[in-house]
Design a protein around this motif. Structure first.
Motif, PDB file in Angstrom:
ATOM      1  N   PRO A 156       0.827  -1.211   0.000  1.00 32.82           N
ATOM      2  CA  PRO A 156       0.000   0.000   0.000  1.00 32.82           C
ATOM      3  C   PRO A 156       0.856   1.253   0.000  1.00 32.82           C
ATOM      4  N   ALA A 157       0.314   2.339  -0.528  1.00 32.75           N
ATOM      5  CA  ALA A 157       1.030   3.620  -0.506  1.00 32.75           C
ATOM      6  C   ALA A 157       0.934   4.244   0.878  1.00 32.75           C
ATOM      7  N   LEU A 158      -0.142   3.876   1.625  1.00 29.91           N
ATOM      8  CA  LEU A 158      -0.398   4.468   2.939  1.00 29.91           C
ATOM      9  C   LEU A 158      -0.612   3.361   3.966  1.00 29.91           C
ATOM     10  N   LEU A 159       0.104   3.474   5.096  1.00 31.30           N
ATOM     11  CA  LEU A 159      -0.088   2.519   6.188  1.00 31.30           C
ATOM     12  C   LEU A 159      -0.698   3.266   7.373  1.00 31.30           C
ATOM     13  N   LEU A 160      -1.877   2.812   7.824  1.00 32.59           N
ATOM     14  CA  LEU A 160      -2.553   3.419   8.978  1.00 32.59           C
ATOM     15  C   LEU A 160      -2.459   2.463  10.155  1.00 32.59           C
ATOM     16  N   ALA A 161      -2.243   2.997  11.346  1.00 33.65           N
ATOM     17  CA  ALA A 161      -2.199   2.126  12.521  1.00 33.65           C
ATOM     18  C   ALA A 161      -2.968   2.792  13.653  1.00 33.65           C
ATOM     19  N   ASP A 162      -3.834   2.018  14.323  1.00 32.02           N
ATOM     20  CA  ASP A 162      -4.642   2.541  15.424  1.00 32.02           C
ATOM     21  C   ASP A 162      -4.128   1.934  16.726  1.00 32.02           C
ATOM     22  N   GLU A 163      -3.451   2.723  17.529  1.00 34.59           N
ATOM     23  CA  GLU A 163      -2.864   2.277  18.801  1.00 34.59           C
ATOM     24  C   GLU A 163      -2.111   0.951  18.640  1.00 34.59           C
ATOM     25  N   PRO A 164      -1.133   0.886  17.728  1.00 33.58           N
ATOM     26  CA  PRO A 164      -0.500  -0.401  17.436  1.00 33.58           C
ATOM     27  C   PRO A 164       0.374  -0.928  18.568  1.00 33.58           C
ATOM     28  N   THR A 188       6.705   4.057   2.020  1.00 38.19           N
ATOM     29  CA  THR A 188       5.291   4.056   2.398  1.00 38.19           C
ATOM     30  C   THR A 188       5.003   5.220   3.359  1.00 38.19           C
ATOM     31  N   THR A 189       3.919   5.936   3.116  1.00 39.15           N
ATOM     32  CA  THR A 189       3.471   6.981   4.045  1.00 39.15           C
ATOM     33  C   THR A 189       2.883   6.279   5.270  1.00 39.15           C
TER      34      THR A 189
END
Ligand SMILES: Nc1ncnc2c1ncn2[C@@H]1O[C@H](COP(=O)(O)OP(=O)(O)OP(=O)(O)O)[C@@H](O)[C@H]1O
Length: 223
Positions: A156-164, A188-189
């Motif tokens: 992916p171009a974007l990696l999102l993480a929620d409280e990893p 990756t952003t």
């Protein structure tokens, strides 16, 4: 890569999750979004994933207007995004390899391509030698790394993480953040929602601070 232009989110019950939020993220950036519980971090991530729509303003991701995206376009949007959750949500009856392979099987890639990409993703998180083990045989930190490998296996171009790092002790949390930095270095952003200010301050990346749905800070975290 990401542009919020006065984005507001009012939930159907009238509650305001975000108030006219404006900021931009360049391709290849690494940033944190922080704020107390209820500040709007998860709302911001859900808007980026098109799980929720803004109720005002304009939200652009890789040139696509998420305020106007149709349901049919959502699968294409999601291919550009990887997501890491606090509790990695691995399938315990499948091997590490099979867990990481899942997104590629959904995309319909052939076996050879899947094999190559899964091993590359596992190498990125230093778990190549654990491919045939089951999540239950791994430590908590290793399980979280499998979650990261699964999130980036489709490149992916974007990696999102929620409280990893929410469940991890400080040493492991720092190690996991190092994995995110490695992935970011490859282009990756990375956008991480976290309330672990001590950890964020040590990392010296850009930090957006939310308070009751408003942006009250945007700058490098200071020690
Ligand atoms: N589906 C919903 N319906 C109504 N209000 C909601 C909904 N989801 C979130 N909210 C409200 O919007 C505000 C922001 O919530 P959000 O989950 O984005 O906060 P957060 O910063 O991620 O908090 P946490 O760290 O606890 O997850 C909160 O006041 C919350 O109660």
């Amino acid at each position: 890569m990401i542009r919020f232009e006065q984005v507001g989110k009012r939930y159907p019950n009238g509650h305001i999750g975000l108030h006219e939020l404006s900021f931009q993220v360049r391709r290849g950036e690494f940033l944190f979004v922080t704020g107390h519980s209820g500040a709007g971090k998860s709302t911001l991530l859900r808007l980026l994933l098109a799980m929720e729509r803004p109720t005002s303003g304009k939200l652009l991701l890789a040139g696509q207007d998420l305020s106007r995206i149709t349901n049919a376009q959502i699968p294409f949007l999601r291919r550009q995004i990887g997501v890491v959750f606090q509790n990695h949500q691995l399938l315990f009856d499948r091997t590490v390899f099979d867990n990481v392979a899942l997104p590629l099987q959904i995309l319909g890639l052939n076996k050879r391509e899947i094999g190559q990409r899964v091993m590359t993703a596992l190498e990125r998180v230093s778990l190549k030698d654990k491919a045939l083990q089951y999540p239950a045989d791994l430590s908590t930190g290793q399980q979280q790394r499998v979650g990261i490998a699964r999130a980036v296996v489709h490149r992916p171009a974007l990696l999102l993480a929620d409280e990893p790092t929410g469940n991890l002790d400080p040493r492991l949390a720092a190690e996991i953040m190092g994995v995110f930095e490695d992935i970011n270095r490859l282009g990756t952003t990375v956008l991480i929602a976290s309330h672990d200010l001590a950890l964020i301050a040590r990392m010296r990346h850009r930090m957006l601070t939310l308070q009751r749905g408003r942006l009250i800070g945007d700058g490098e975290a200071s020690r």
